[in-house]
Write an enzyme that holds these catalytic residues in place. Structure first.
Site, mmCIF file in Angstrom:
data_model
loop_
_atom_site.group_PDB
_atom_site.id
_atom_site.type_symbol
_atom_site.label_atom_id
_atom_site.label_comp_id
_atom_site.label_asym_id
_atom_site.label_seq_id
_atom_site.Cartn_x
_atom_site.Cartn_y
_atom_site.Cartn_z
ATOM 1 C CG ASP A 1 115.318 -11.081 6.172
ATOM 2 O OD1 ASP A 1 114.974 -9.896 6.097
ATOM 3 O OD2 ASP A 1 115.077 -11.788 7.183
ATOM 4 C CE1 TYR B 1 115.018 -14.274 12.741
ATOM 5 C CE2 TYR B 1 116.098 -14.139 10.613
ATOM 6 C CZ TYR B 1 114.999 -13.911 11.413
ATOM 7 O OH TYR B 1 113.880 -13.325 10.866
ATOM 8 C CE LYS C 1 114.252 -9.365 9.842
ATOM 9 N NZ LYS C 1 115.069 -10.562 9.537
ATOM 10 C CG HIS D 1 113.358 -8.949 14.810
ATOM 11 N ND1 HIS D 1 114.382 -9.868 14.805
ATOM 12 C CD2 HIS D 1 112.321 -9.562 14.184
ATOM 13 C CE1 HIS D 1 113.980 -10.980 14.211
ATOM 14 N NE2 HIS D 1 112.722 -10.815 13.835
#
Length: 278
Positions: free
Chosen positions: A47, A52, A77, A110
């Site tokens: 994930d 990120y 996401k 998200h």
């Protein structure tokens, strides 16, 4: 020894490994190493997210893992600044390029970010991406119940999964009731809490001692027993392995009830999805 991780079915006909490996707050270069470790340990569900900043590292790990792509389940996401129909589709193409794959198994919005007002258009983009074969399954993350109902009403398409903060101190019972009504799988982020408070709770430590397990394994086993998909993160080699081993830990109903009793009205750690501004 191969650890067997259950598959949780989606209402679209696909399925997700119930225990995965999360890479929030993992730097790109580190991600390339630890995701590789996770895959070698037996994880098949990874994930990540555009925000990120480690999709390229995840992609390098996937490419060098020696595991066929179809055996892996990859989630990413779309970030808040890329919401909206066209922007979300462009963001997906960027994520696919960074990951080095022509599809992802699961694409999530998200955050709903209600004040921005773009979540319905973004959801419509995800539906198109699924129809185009760039995404196998589509879902959401951090949606208040009102916005969850709204995207379903507006499109007739229900998210297969909802990823949201969930741990023993914040168990999301009201939201889970909405999800259950729609057949939406519940997925837990920050499943172990933060700062060690949950893992040091006397209820958790006593159950861990009784099973000869770690507190983290007990909490992960609770998520699994509740039917949640769970994505613990660790960059420590032994914890990557021990977290996966939680799939083989079975808690007694009495122990599950004890953990259910830890729910708190003030247990939320992260921001409120209804009022976020970032």
């Amino acid at each position: 020894m191969t650890i067997s991780v259950p598959q949780t079915p989606f209402q679209d006909g696909h399925a997700i490994p119930q225990l995965g490996y999360g890479v929030w707050q993992v730097e790109d270069e580190v991600a390339a190493d630890v995701v590789g470790q996770a895959i070698r340990a037996g994880y098949r569900h990874i994930d990540t997210a555009a925000i990120y900043g480690n999709e390229e590292g995840v992609g390098r790990a996937i490419a060098s893992a020696g595991v066929p792509r179809e055996e892996l389940f990859i989630t990413t996401k779309v970030w808040n600044s890329d919401q909206g129909h066209d922007a979300a589709l462009a963001a997906l193409d960027t994520s696919l390029a960074k990951l080095g794959t022509d599809y992802v198994d699961l694409y999530l919005i998200h955050w709903a970010k209600p004040a921005q007002g773009l979540y319905v258009d973004t959801w419509k983009a995800l539906i198109e991406a699924q129809e185009a074969g760039k995404v196998r399954s589509i879902g959401v993350s951090n949606f208040p119940a009102e916005q969850l109902e709204e995207i379903i009403d507006a499109t007739g398409v229900t998210p297969v999964i909802h990823q949201v903060e969930t741990h023993p101190y914040w168990q999301q019972r009201q939201l889970r009731a909405v999800e259950e009504r729609h057949g939406i799988v519940h997925e837990s982020w920050s499943p172990l809490g933060q700062g060690g408070e949950v893992l040091e709770d006397p209820v958790i430590t006593a159950i861990a001692e009784a099973h000869g397990a770690t507190p983290a394994q007990v909490v992960i086993a609770w998520h699994l027993a509740e039917g949640f998909v769970v994505i613990p993160k660790s960059v420590t080699a032994d914890r990557i392995v021990s977290n996966l081993a939680a799939a083989e830990l079975t808690l007694a109903e009495e122990e599950l009830e004890q953990i259910r009793g830890l729910d708190r009205e003030d247990g939320r750690i992260g921001p409120d999805p209804a009022t976020i501004t970032f």
